[in-house]
Design an enzyme around this catalytic site. Structure first.
Site, PDB file in Angstrom:
ATOM      1  N   HIS A 155     -13.715  28.287  24.960  1.00 30.72           N
ATOM      2  CA  HIS A 155     -12.805  29.311  24.477  1.00 30.72           C
ATOM      3  C   HIS A 155     -11.382  28.775  24.286  1.00 30.72           C
ATOM      4  N   TYR A 169      -7.965  28.366  20.865  1.00 27.54           N
ATOM      5  CA  TYR A 169      -6.493  28.532  20.804  1.00 27.54           C
ATOM      6  C   TYR A 169      -5.788  27.211  20.562  1.00 27.54           C
ATOM      7  N   HIS A 195     -17.108  35.844  11.897  1.00 27.77           N
ATOM      8  CA  HIS A 195     -15.893  35.915  12.729  1.00 27.77           C
ATOM      9  C   HIS A 195     -15.119  34.606  12.692  1.00 27.77           C
ATOM     10  N   PHE A 196     -15.823  33.495  12.925  1.00 26.74           N
ATOM     11  CA  PHE A 196     -14.993  32.286  13.094  1.00 26.74           C
ATOM     12  C   PHE A 196     -14.617  31.613  11.779  1.00 26.74           C
ATOM     13  N   HIS A 197     -15.260  31.970  10.662  1.00 23.84           N
ATOM     14  CA  HIS A 197     -14.704  31.452   9.404  1.00 23.84           C
ATOM     15  C   HIS A 197     -13.426  32.192   9.036  1.00 23.84           C
ATOM     16  N   ARG A 230     -27.905  33.302  13.011  1.00 27.11           N
ATOM     17  CA  ARG A 230     -27.121  32.122  12.652  1.00 27.11           C
ATOM     18  C   ARG A 230     -27.950  30.888  13.000  1.00 27.11           C
ATOM     19  N   ARG A 231     -27.458  29.712  12.638  1.00 23.15           N
ATOM     20  CA  ARG A 231     -28.065  28.443  13.020  1.00 23.15           C
ATOM     21  C   ARG A 231     -29.550  28.385  12.726  1.00 23.15           C
TER      22      ARG A 231
HETATM   23 FE1  HAS Z   1     -13.586  34.081  18.748  1.00 20.97          FE
HETATM   24  C1  HAS Z   1     -16.951  33.414  19.177  1.00 20.97           C
HETATM   25  C2  HAS Z   1     -13.789  36.680  20.974  1.00 20.97           C
HETATM   26  C3  HAS Z   1     -10.172  34.619  18.480  1.00 20.97           C
HETATM   27  C4  HAS Z   1     -13.229  31.056  17.138  1.00 20.97           C
HETATM   28  N1  HAS Z   1     -14.845  32.541  18.223  1.00 20.97           N
HETATM   29  C5  HAS Z   1     -16.205  32.473  18.470  1.00 20.97           C
HETATM   30  C6  HAS Z   1     -16.730  31.250  17.924  1.00 20.97           C
HETATM   31  C7  HAS Z   1     -15.669  30.562  17.376  1.00 20.97           C
HETATM   32  C8  HAS Z   1     -14.496  31.394  17.576  1.00 20.97           C
HETATM   33  C9  HAS Z   1     -15.708  29.189  16.719  1.00 20.97           C
HETATM   34  O1  HAS Z   1     -15.728  37.632  23.121  1.00 20.97           O
HETATM   35  C10 HAS Z   1     -18.210  30.827  17.938  1.00 20.97           C
HETATM   36  C11 HAS Z   1     -18.556  29.868  18.999  1.00 20.97           C
HETATM   37  C12 HAS Z   1     -20.012  29.483  18.864  1.00 20.97           C
HETATM   38  O2  HAS Z   1     -20.320  28.596  18.036  1.00 20.97           O
HETATM   39  O3  HAS Z   1     -20.867  30.115  19.519  1.00 20.97           O
HETATM   40  N2  HAS Z   1     -12.260  35.441  19.535  1.00 20.97           N
HETATM   41  C13 HAS Z   1     -12.547  36.435  20.391  1.00 20.97           C
HETATM   42  C14 HAS Z   1     -11.350  37.233  20.676  1.00 20.97           C
HETATM   43  C15 HAS Z   1     -10.334  36.639  19.958  1.00 20.97           C
HETATM   44  C16 HAS Z   1     -10.904  35.504  19.260  1.00 20.97           C
HETATM   45  C17 HAS Z   1     -11.249  38.421  21.555  1.00 20.97           C
HETATM   46  N3  HAS Z   1     -12.012  33.053  17.936  1.00 20.97           N
HETATM   47  C18 HAS Z   1     -10.694  33.444  17.963  1.00 20.97           C
HETATM   48  C19 HAS Z   1      -9.870  32.422  17.349  1.00 20.97           C
HETATM   49  C20 HAS Z   1     -10.739  31.404  16.974  1.00 20.97           C
HETATM   50  C21 HAS Z   1     -12.075  31.823  17.352  1.00 20.97           C
HETATM   51  C22 HAS Z   1      -8.382  32.492  17.235  1.00 20.97           C
HETATM   52  C23 HAS Z   1     -10.463  30.100  16.317  1.00 20.97           C
HETATM   53  C24 HAS Z   1      -9.307  29.679  15.888  1.00 20.97           C
HETATM   54  N4  HAS Z   1     -15.082  34.903  19.827  1.00 20.97           N
HETATM   55  C25 HAS Z   1     -14.940  35.925  20.728  1.00 20.97           C
HETATM   56  C26 HAS Z   1     -16.220  36.141  21.428  1.00 20.97           C
HETATM   57  C27 HAS Z   1     -17.134  35.208  20.919  1.00 20.97           C
HETATM   58  C28 HAS Z   1     -16.382  34.453  19.919  1.00 20.97           C
HETATM   59  C29 HAS Z   1     -16.528  37.129  22.462  1.00 20.97           C
HETATM   60  C30 HAS Z   1     -18.605  35.016  21.310  1.00 20.97           C
HETATM   61  C31 HAS Z   1     -19.487  35.676  20.314  1.00 20.97           C
HETATM   62  C32 HAS Z   1     -20.948  35.403  20.591  1.00 20.97           C
HETATM   63  O4  HAS Z   1     -21.637  36.338  21.004  1.00 20.97           O
HETATM   64  O5  HAS Z   1     -21.401  34.264  20.404  1.00 20.97           O
HETATM   65  C33 HAS Z   1      -8.875  37.072  19.957  1.00 20.97           C
HETATM   66  O6  HAS Z   1      -8.063  35.984  20.333  1.00 20.97           O
HETATM   67  C34 HAS Z   1      -8.420  37.622  18.627  1.00 20.97           C
HETATM   68  C35 HAS Z   1      -7.006  38.167  18.685  1.00 20.97           C
HETATM   69  C36 HAS Z   1      -6.425  38.372  17.328  1.00 20.97           C
HETATM   70  C37 HAS Z   1      -5.764  39.457  16.899  1.00 20.97           C
HETATM   71  C38 HAS Z   1      -5.196  39.511  15.507  1.00 20.97           C
HETATM   72  C39 HAS Z   1      -3.672  39.490  15.479  1.00 20.97           C
HETATM   73  C40 HAS Z   1      -3.160  39.378  14.091  1.00 20.97           C
HETATM   74  C41 HAS Z   1      -2.211  38.502  13.662  1.00 20.97           C
HETATM   75  C42 HAS Z   1      -1.853  38.485  12.199  1.00 20.97           C
HETATM   76  C43 HAS Z   1      -0.389  38.363  11.901  1.00 20.97           C
HETATM   77  C44 HAS Z   1      -0.117  38.522  10.442  1.00 20.97           C
HETATM   78  C45 HAS Z   1       0.514  37.597   9.670  1.00 20.97           C
HETATM   79  C46 HAS Z   1       0.670  37.896   8.220  1.00 20.97           C
HETATM   80  C47 HAS Z   1       1.027  36.308  10.175  1.00 20.97           C
HETATM   81  C48 HAS Z   1      -5.559  40.626  17.778  1.00 20.97           C
HETATM   82  C49 HAS Z   1      -1.512  37.588  14.603  1.00 20.97           C
HETATM   83  C50 HAS Z   1       2.105  38.163   7.845  1.00 20.97           C
HETATM   84  C51 HAS Z   1       2.193  38.329   6.400  1.00 20.97           C
HETATM   85  C52 HAS Z   1       2.547  39.445   5.745  1.00 20.97           C
HETATM   86  C53 HAS Z   1       2.495  39.442   4.283  1.00 20.97           C
HETATM   87  C54 HAS Z   1       2.974  40.669   6.443  1.00 20.97           C
HETATM   88  C1  HEM Z   2     -21.126  27.179  10.109  1.00 24.21           C
HETATM   89  C2  HEM Z   2     -20.307  27.412   5.345  1.00 24.21           C
HETATM   90  C3  HEM Z   2     -15.725  25.883   6.036  1.00 24.21           C
HETATM   91  C4  HEM Z   2     -16.506  25.772  10.809  1.00 24.21           C
HETATM   92  C5  HEM Z   2     -21.265  27.458   8.769  1.00 24.21           C
HETATM   93  C6  HEM Z   2     -22.396  28.140   8.174  1.00 24.21           C
HETATM   94  C7  HEM Z   2     -22.172  28.186   6.823  1.00 24.21           C
HETATM   95  C8  HEM Z   2     -20.898  27.568   6.570  1.00 24.21           C
HETATM   96  C9  HEM Z   2     -23.066  28.801   5.763  1.00 24.21           C
HETATM   97  C10 HEM Z   2     -23.531  28.777   8.947  1.00 24.21           C
HETATM   98  C11 HEM Z   2     -24.674  27.927   9.179  1.00 24.21           C
HETATM   99  C12 HEM Z   2     -25.700  28.539  10.102  1.00 24.21           C
HETATM  100  O1  HEM Z   2     -25.393  29.247  11.078  1.00 24.21           O
HETATM  101  O2  HEM Z   2     -26.894  28.274   9.842  1.00 24.21           O
HETATM  102  C13 HEM Z   2     -19.019  26.943   5.123  1.00 24.21           C
HETATM  103  C14 HEM Z   2     -18.438  26.705   3.823  1.00 24.21           C
HETATM  104  C15 HEM Z   2     -17.145  26.277   4.025  1.00 24.21           C
HETATM  105  C16 HEM Z   2     -16.922  26.244   5.446  1.00 24.21           C
HETATM  106  C17 HEM Z   2     -19.142  26.910   2.496  1.00 24.21           C
HETATM  107  C18 HEM Z   2     -16.085  25.870   3.016  1.00 24.21           C
HETATM  108  C19 HEM Z   2     -16.274  24.955   2.130  1.00 24.21           C
HETATM  109  C20 HEM Z   2     -15.514  25.795   7.408  1.00 24.21           C
HETATM  110  C21 HEM Z   2     -14.257  25.472   8.023  1.00 24.21           C
HETATM  111  C22 HEM Z   2     -14.477  25.452   9.370  1.00 24.21           C
HETATM  112  C23 HEM Z   2     -15.877  25.740   9.588  1.00 24.21           C
HETATM  113  C24 HEM Z   2     -12.951  25.196   7.285  1.00 24.21           C
HETATM  114  C25 HEM Z   2     -13.517  25.165  10.502  1.00 24.21           C
HETATM  115  C26 HEM Z   2     -12.331  24.646  10.388  1.00 24.21           C
HETATM  116  C27 HEM Z   2     -17.832  26.067  11.011  1.00 24.21           C
HETATM  117  C28 HEM Z   2     -18.467  26.037  12.309  1.00 24.21           C
HETATM  118  C29 HEM Z   2     -19.803  26.427  12.116  1.00 24.21           C
HETATM  119  C30 HEM Z   2     -19.949  26.716  10.695  1.00 24.21           C
HETATM  120  C31 HEM Z   2     -17.805  25.670  13.637  1.00 24.21           C
HETATM  121  C32 HEM Z   2     -20.870  26.612  13.187  1.00 24.21           C
HETATM  122  C33 HEM Z   2     -21.759  25.455  13.320  1.00 24.21           C
HETATM  123  C34 HEM Z   2     -22.833  25.743  14.325  1.00 24.21           C
HETATM  124  O3  HEM Z   2     -23.330  26.885  14.389  1.00 24.21           O
HETATM  125  O4  HEM Z   2     -23.171  24.819  15.054  1.00 24.21           O
HETATM  126  N1  HEM Z   2     -20.351  27.132   7.777  1.00 24.21           N
HETATM  127  N2  HEM Z   2     -18.073  26.654   6.075  1.00 24.21           N
HETATM  128  N3  HEM Z   2     -16.467  25.957   8.372  1.00 24.21           N
HETATM  129  N4  HEM Z   2     -18.747  26.463  10.066  1.00 24.21           N
HETATM  130 FE1  HEM Z   2     -18.422  26.562   8.088  1.00 24.21          FE
HETATM  131 CU    CU Z   3     -14.133  32.765  23.023  1.00 24.37          CU
END
Ligand code: HAS
Ligand code: HEM
Ligand code: CU
Length: 555
Positions: free
Chosen positions: A228, A232, A379-381, A442-443
């Site tokens: 986790h 961040y 979620h994570f894309h 997934r996967r």
């Molecule tokens: Fe997540 C699974 C919960 C944030 C990445 N997360 C994943 C996985 C990845 C990932 C890679 O509780 C999959 C791992 C795997 O392969 O199994 N996640 C959260 C929660 C947050 C969260 C509560 N995740 C992230 C971030 C990631 C990320 C950040 C990567 C960078 N996530 C989970 C949970 C799982 C999970 C469970 C497990 C799911 C499962 O069952 O497998 C929080 O940190 C999110 C808080 C965010 C907000 C949004 C605030 C909005 C902002 C926007 C500001 C606006 C701007 C625009 C700058 C409350 C800050 C301004 C412009 C104008 C024009 C006005």
């Molecule tokens: C998994 C497509 C860009 C991180 C996947 C999956 C697809 C995909 C279809 C799901 C595969 C599955 O669960 O069977 C793409 C395409 C992209 C892109 C078309 C743009 C060209 C990115 C980027 C990141 C990212 C920019 C992170 C910086 C991941 C990760 C997984 C994933 C961490 C999970 C791998 C796993 O389950 O082991 N992507 N993706 N992807 N992608 Fe991407």
């Molecule tokens: Cu997490």
């Protein structure tokens, strides 16, 4: 005033080299992403289903670990030198960590991709989460270990720079950008401990045959202890750019420096004791521990919600400086034609949606609905795949002139490219979320569902699959345009156009922040205590249940 490359030529080279590795990984990883998207949706299959997992591993590792973290070390090196207004203490140390990280990356990448060549007796189809009992060739784990040690050395490099700066400025507040770097690295040191123990004590000896078996639940829990906070770690470089660069690009200033410090301190404290929210469905961890992880996760929303408030307020302030008016029409006054601004703002908007799907994940009961479905990649894309990746691409348009002295080859291509990413991701990740709710896993290379046909109704699985493939294609094209633009910029000759790299002072200055916020030792101490509280009992019960080494052979 001279820009970064003239003031710190050695550091600029390291930043350039780090970005170069990041972008190579981005190009290869995005290509594999396209292959996956087409394969899973049964639109075009160019690999067999076994190779699917090899490419999926490479995609996860190259994008989520290599691209993000190499960009991070580049941008942090830039932030430290610029913020402390001095070169790094010893550039040989800087090149040493860069070299170690790069060597580790090559080793790991070779171990994975060798799986595509039947003649080479090496494979690592273990996905980027490398859980036991899936077993990889030792080179995979050793490469990863080198990569992580490299990041530790990078942190040491930046802390040494801090020590030097502190020696000369005993009473000053830590400048904001270096403050963000140092707090992020504290979080990183605390959290990488888990994965280091898993890799060094269990996975490497196991893959070398020194121990027969492992305890999968133990290594999984150690992985998620790190898994986790690592999200961040990816996000903090994006936050650094949103807090310090985006307001300036919008035409204004950061709303509050003290609030930004509070946010980074909260991440130090709360990022680690939540990892079990990835293990809600794991047997062998008592419900109560899962409930504690859920509660901590809900608290951890706070720093991101504060960020949404502060960054949007700063952007609005910028818009009003540019003459924007009204409740929402100020949005139109923003510099939407600037690729750096537009990309970062779109990344932030998408992060709001990704944050909400994270809240859904975090709820113990609703998690059972979405876990292991395509919802999670949806979620994570949005989070790492857009909030982070798109901010890094957009940030490149602002940083590249500073670290090379050259002007961006084409701003229109840049703008087109960042908007294309946003549109592609709207298609792909929205459809992934919907597909997950319908239960598509997934996967897997073989999700056996209906294919697309024009007669199929909107809302069918076939329609969802089409959107995933189409979105994936747009995303891949966006990367191609990005890489072309960056390469063309690098290839230009240097002309001395002035670069505006100043960052205006925040509206609410650091002098208003309580001194205690800069007490890094205190926050480290509290973070460690929280980790001990959250993890001692779950780990103890896992070890008493099935032993340190468990009984699982490798697969
Ligand atoms: Fe997540 C699974 C919960 C944030 C990445 N997360 C994943 C996985 C990845 C990932 C890679 O509780 C999959 C791992 C795997 O392969 O199994 N996640 C959260 C929660 C947050 C969260 C509560 N995740 C992230 C971030 C990631 C990320 C950040 C990567 C960078 N996530 C989970 C949970 C799982 C999970 C469970 C497990 C799911 C499962 O069952 O497998 C929080 O940190 C999110 C808080 C965010 C907000 C949004 C605030 C909005 C902002 C926007 C500001 C606006 C701007 C625009 C700058 C409350 C800050 C301004 C412009 C104008 C024009 C006005
Ligand atoms: C998994 C497509 C860009 C991180 C996947 C999956 C697809 C995909 C279809 C799901 C595969 C599955 O669960 O069977 C793409 C395409 C992209 C892109 C078309 C743009 C060209 C990115 C980027 C990141 C990212 C920019 C992170 C910086 C991941 C990760 C997984 C994933 C961490 C999970 C791998 C796993 O389950 O082991 N992507 N993706 N992807 N992608 Fe991407
Ligand atoms: Cu997490």
């Amino acid at each position: 005033m001279a820009t970064f490359v003239d003031r710190y030529p050695d550091e600029a080279k390291v930043v350039q080299a780090s970005f170069a590795v990041a972008f190579i990984a981005l190009g290869i990883g995005a290509f594999f992403g396209l292959i996956q998207a087409l394969h899973r949706t049964n639109i075009l299959r160019v690999i067999d289903s076994v190779d699917y997992y090899t490419l999926l591993t490479a995609h996860g590792v190259l994008l989520a670990l290599v691209f993000t973290i190499f960009f991070l070390v580049g941008v942090f090196t830039w932030a430290i030198a610029k913020g402390f207004e001095r070169p790094l203490p010893d550039i040989r140390l800087t090149w040493a960590w860069f070299g170690l990280m790069t060597t580790g990356t090559v080793l790991t990448a070779v171990a994975i991709l060798a799986g595509l060549v039947p003649e080479i007796p090496m494979s690592a189809d273990v996905l980027y989460t490398f859980y036991a009992p899936l077993e990889a060739h030792p080179a995979f784990y050793i490469g990863l270990a080198m990569f992580i040690v490299g990041t530790w050395m990078a942190g040491a490099d930046w802390f040494l720079a801090y020590r030097d700066w502190r020696g000369d400025n005993p009473d000053e507040r830590i400048p904001l950008q270096p403050f963000m770097v140092l707090t992020t690295m504290i979080m990183w040191y605390v959290s990488t401990l888990g994965v280091a123990v898993a890799v060094v004590f269990f996975l490497i000896p196991w893959s070398l045959g020194l121990i027969e078996t492992v305890n999968p639940l133990l290594t999984r829990t150690l992985f998620w202890y790190f898994g986790h906070p690592v999200v961040y770690f990816w996000l903090m470089p994006a936050y650094l750019l949103w807090y310090t660069v985006l307001p300036k690009l919008a035409g204004g200033r950061l709303f509050s420096d003290p609030l930004a410090r509070v946010v980074f301190v909260l991440f130090v404290l709360l990022s680690t004791p939540v990892g079990i929210h990835h293990q809600y469905v794991d047997p062998g961890i008592a419900e109560g521990f899962k409930f504690i992880a859920m509660t901590n996760t809900m608290f951890l929303l706070l720093p991101s919600l504060l960020t949404a408030f502060t960054v949007v307020a700063s952007v609005e302030h910028g818009a009003r400086q540019r003459g924007g008016e009204g409740y929402l029409s100020w949005l139109g006054a923003l510099p939407w034609r600037d690729p750096a601004f537009a990309g970062m703002a779109l990344a932030g908007l998408m992060f709001a949606a990704g944050g909400f799907s994270g809240m859904v994940n975090a709820g113990m009961n609703i998690n059972y609905l979405v876990h292991n479905t395509l919802w999670v990649p949806g979620h994570f894309h949005m989070t790492v795949g857009t909030a982070v990746a798109l901010t890094m691409m957009a940030g490149t348009y602002w940083l590249l002139p500073q670290i090379t002295g050259k002007t961006v080859y084409s701003r229109p291509i840049g703008l087109f490219q960042v908007v294309l990413w946003f549109i592609g991701m709207v298609f792909m990740s929205n459809a992934m979320h919907r597909g997950g709710l319908l239960g598509i896993p997934r996967r897997t290379a073989e999700p056996q569902y209906q294919n697309f046909d024009f007669a199929a109704a909107v809302g069918s699985v076939g329609e969802i699959r089409m959107q995933i493939a189409f979105g994936g294609l747009l995303l891949f094209l966006s990367v191609v345009f990005f890489l072309f633009n960056v390469a063309a910029t690098w290839a230009e000759d240097r002309v001395d156009t002035p670069v505006d790299d100043t960052i205006p002072a925040p509206l609410s200055p650091p002098s208003g922040a309580p001194l205690i916020l800069d007490n890094l030792a205190l926050w480290t101490g509290i973070a460690v205590v929280l980790v001990v509280l959250a993890y001692t009992l779950p780990l103890a019960s896992i070890v008493t249940d099935s032993g340190l080494l468990g009984s699982s052979p490798g697969f």
